[in-house]
Design a protein around this motif. Structure first.
Motif, PDB file in Angstrom:
ATOM      1  N   ALA A 191      29.275   9.047 -10.421  1.00  0.00           N
ATOM      2  CA  ALA A 191      28.835   9.746 -11.626  1.00  0.00           C
ATOM      3  C   ALA A 191      27.680  10.667 -11.279  1.00  0.00           C
ATOM      4  O   ALA A 191      27.054  10.554 -10.216  1.00  0.00           O
ATOM      5  N   GLU A 192      27.415  11.606 -12.184  1.00  0.00           N
ATOM      6  CA  GLU A 192      26.224  12.433 -12.118  1.00  0.00           C
ATOM      7  C   GLU A 192      25.299  12.014 -13.259  1.00  0.00           C
ATOM      8  O   GLU A 192      25.744  11.874 -14.404  1.00  0.00           O
TER       9      GLU A 192
ATOM     10  N   VAL B 121      24.951  10.439 -18.509  1.00  0.00           N
ATOM     11  CA  VAL B 121      25.819  10.146 -17.369  1.00  0.00           C
ATOM     12  C   VAL B 121      27.148  10.887 -17.536  1.00  0.00           C
ATOM     13  O   VAL B 121      27.779  10.827 -18.601  1.00  0.00           O
ATOM     14  N   ARG B 122      27.567  11.576 -16.488  1.00  0.00           N
ATOM     15  CA  ARG B 122      28.889  12.221 -16.484  1.00  0.00           C
ATOM     16  C   ARG B 122      29.739  11.563 -15.404  1.00  0.00           C
ATOM     17  O   ARG B 122      29.485  11.743 -14.205  1.00  0.00           O
ATOM     18  N   PRO B 123      30.750  10.773 -15.800  1.00  0.00           N
ATOM     19  CA  PRO B 123      31.595  10.113 -14.794  1.00  0.00           C
ATOM     20  C   PRO B 123      32.343  11.143 -13.948  1.00  0.00           C
ATOM     21  O   PRO B 123      32.779  12.178 -14.440  1.00  0.00           O
TER      22      PRO B 123
ATOM     23  N   HIS C  19      36.613   7.028 -10.541  1.00  0.00           N
ATOM     24  CA  HIS C  19      36.637   5.566 -10.628  1.00  0.00           C
ATOM     25  C   HIS C  19      37.852   5.053  -9.876  1.00  0.00           C
ATOM     26  O   HIS C  19      38.976   5.506 -10.114  1.00  0.00           O
TER      27      HIS C  19
ATOM     28  N   GLU D 141      37.085   6.249 -21.279  1.00  0.00           N
ATOM     29  CA  GLU D 141      35.704   6.563 -20.926  1.00  0.00           C
ATOM     30  C   GLU D 141      34.798   5.454 -21.410  1.00  0.00           C
ATOM     31  O   GLU D 141      34.925   4.961 -22.528  1.00  0.00           O
TER      32      GLU D 141
ATOM     33  N   ASP E  59      28.302   0.502 -15.360  1.00  0.00           N
ATOM     34  CA  ASP E  59      27.493   1.404 -16.183  1.00  0.00           C
ATOM     35  C   ASP E  59      26.009   1.123 -15.995  1.00  0.00           C
ATOM     36  O   ASP E  59      25.204   2.033 -15.807  1.00  0.00           O
TER      37      ASP E  59
END
Length: 539
Positions: free
Chosen positions: A26-27, A34-36, A39, A259, A331
């Motif tokens: 993620a970023e 948080v931007r995934p 995964h 998400e 997370d």
């Protein structure tokens, strides 16, 4: 000219669980959003090995090596390949990697394996990846960090006392949260794969009967441990998420893992639907479940016992539905890793609150304990150039100050030793066993003898931690001396080094006779550790 905002920080976490190894990329922006990015999940047999025979087999080790080699290639694409040893300190593990952050953790299966060290060494030798086994306290802390934004996004859940439960392969983690504050946290040795392997070893009764008996017993215990006003159940975990996604109307992005996080819609799963689903699932074999629902076989093995525990817990709480959250352990790990393992103010406050509650249980003088903690914090802050310890040690000093007198509950003679024992054998929210040992030793040395080579718990620590304990204990002694009158009249302290002297000034206080005598008595340890004589002056 305004400063440009910091670019998003790339973060990766790998969760080595009982049934799967999961990679999340993620970023994380400067504001914490948080931007995934990616995964990945690969099944492993760690839990099956450990919960059956106690050790990880060579074949499973090599399959884990193969998975982590594949994950390393993915990490390299994001410039996040392992770049160093994990950072130590209360779950602050992580490696700097190409300007980002990487953390690799393992839970109950690796933690309980008799050949844990062999496994960890094999992984490191073959992949360069260092796995950090985390204990139950760290797991609940990270789960709290992950689920808190989700609860805050739902006013009804945020204001209620919500039980948050995650049934994993080896353990069930349970929290009670209200208004963002943790009111209860505990980890239980009840897990879907552990239950399955126990039933395999039994004979006679049907698996459903045995699982229901285990689930009923565990759920009653959990419900009894929770606050009486617990009025909602937030269920986490892959098994209950699958059931909710299957039983509820299709969500956007069907066919992909939904998400996670606070923006994901809450799924209210009626218990009546879950009971019907379980009745159907128990009429099928694990092979049939895997084929019918296109599940990995490892998940088909854990599906029924995991859902039973969730169902029985909701029933024990008198509920008609549960909330299924798209929140994962990863997370919390991503947020924690992006912060370089530093506790958020909210999480740190939960540990302090937990310590205050523990102190009250043992009838500690709360006003005195809080005053000593405040003065210890001030000294730690002002003496940073001398002690050269990190923020983690500052938190441990605060907790030791709050709890240094709990041994008086046992007796006045040698109560500092009783304090050490009680702390080391208690639970504080988010505080690992390793850190509890540090807190206990700091409390043990707040009076009487200095650390000695004959003190076994002290000598069993590595050198950096022994030095940290001695420094923190020396500071705690001074903080306690400054409230010798137990009046709280020393509101603040100013510390200044002058040659070989540490001069402490208490602004606005003229009569320091009791405190000055106490500082004189506690000063020898400080001089032994820091090489400074201590003088106390009024302001």
């Amino acid at each position: 000219m305004t400063n440009a905002p910091a670019p998003p920080l790339p973060v990766a976490v790998i969760d080595v669980g009982a049934t799967a190894m999961r990679l999340a990329l993620a970023e994380v922006a400067a504001d914490g959003s948080v931007r995934p990015l990616e995964h990945l999940t690969r099944a492993v047999n760690l839990g099956k090995d450990v919960f059956t025979d106690g050790a990880i087999t060579p074949a499973t080790m090599e399959s884990c090596v193969a998975v982590l080699r594949d994950y390393r290639r993915v990490l390299e694409q994001y410039d996040l390949s392992p770049g160093g040893r994990g950072l130590s300190g209360g779950g602050a593990g992580g490696a700097e990697a190409g300007g980002g952050r990487l953390r690799v953790v393992a839970t109950s299966a690796v933690r309980e394996a008799t050949n844990r060290l062999t496994f960890l060494d094999r992984i490191f030798a073959a992949t360069g990846i260092e796995i950090e086994p985390i204990d139950e306290a760290e797991t609940t802390r990270v789960t709290y960090l992950g689920v808190l934004p989700y609860l805050q996004a739902d006013p009804a859940l945020h204001e209620a006392t919500a039980a948050v439960a995650e049934v994993g392969g080896g353990t069930t983690d349970l929290l009670a949260i209200r208004g963002g504050d943790v009111r209860f946290s505990q980890s239980y040795r009840v897990g879907a794969l552990r239950m399955r392997e126990a039933v395999r070893a039994a004979a006679g009764a049907s698996p459903r009967h045995l699982w229901e008996r285990q689930a009923d017993r565990a759920a009653r215990r959990m419900a009894a441990d929770l606050p009486e006003d617990a009025s909602a159940l937030v269920a986490l975990g892959a098994d209950v998420r699958f059931a909710a996604n299957h039983l509820m109307p299709p969500q956007p992005g069907a066919g992909e893992e939904p998400e996670a996080g606070p923006d994901a819609a809450a799924q209210r799963l009626p218990l009546s639907c879950l009971r019907e689903f379980l009745d159907d699932a128990f009429a099928r074999t694990e092979d049939e479940l895997a084929r019918l629902y296109h599940l990995p076989f490892e998940q088909a093995e854990t599906l029924r016992p995991a859902l039973l525990v969730n169902l029985r817990l909701a029933e024990a709480l008198g509920l008609e539905e549960m909330v299924v959250a798209e929140v994962h352990l990863r997370d919390g790990l991503i947020r924690d890793t992006a912060a370089r393992g530093d506790w958020t103010d909210r999480a740190a406050a939960q540990a302090v609150q937990s310590a205050v509650h523990l102190g009250r249980r043992y009838r500690v003088d709360t006003d005195h304990a809080r005053q000593v903690a405040r003065l210890a914090d001030r000294l730690f802050e002002q003496l940073a150039e001398r002690h050269r310890l990190d923020a983690r040690h500052g938190r441990l000093l605060s907790l030791a100050a709050l709890l240094h007198e709990i041994g008086l509950f046992v007796g006045t003679t040698g109560y500092h030793k009783h304090s050490m024992y009680l702390i080391a054998n208690s639970d504080l929210f988010g505080v690992s066993r390793r850190d509890l040992s540090v807190i206990g030793l700091v409390a043990r040395y707040h009076r009487r003898a200095s650390p000695k080579a004959t003190h076994t718990p002290f000598t069993q620590m590595d050198r950096p931690e022994r030095v940290a304990v001695a420094k923190l204990a020396a500071i705690l002694r001074l903080a306690k001396a400054l409230d010798e009158s137990r009046s709280g009249r020393v509101k603040d302290v100013i510390a200044r080094v002058d040659g070989d002297r540490l001069i402490l000034t208490a602004p606005g206080v003229d009569d320091l006779s009791l405190e000055r005598l106490a500082v004189k008595q506690s000063g020898p340890l400080f001089r032994e550790i820091f090489g400074l004589r201590v003088l106390l002056r009024g302001g």
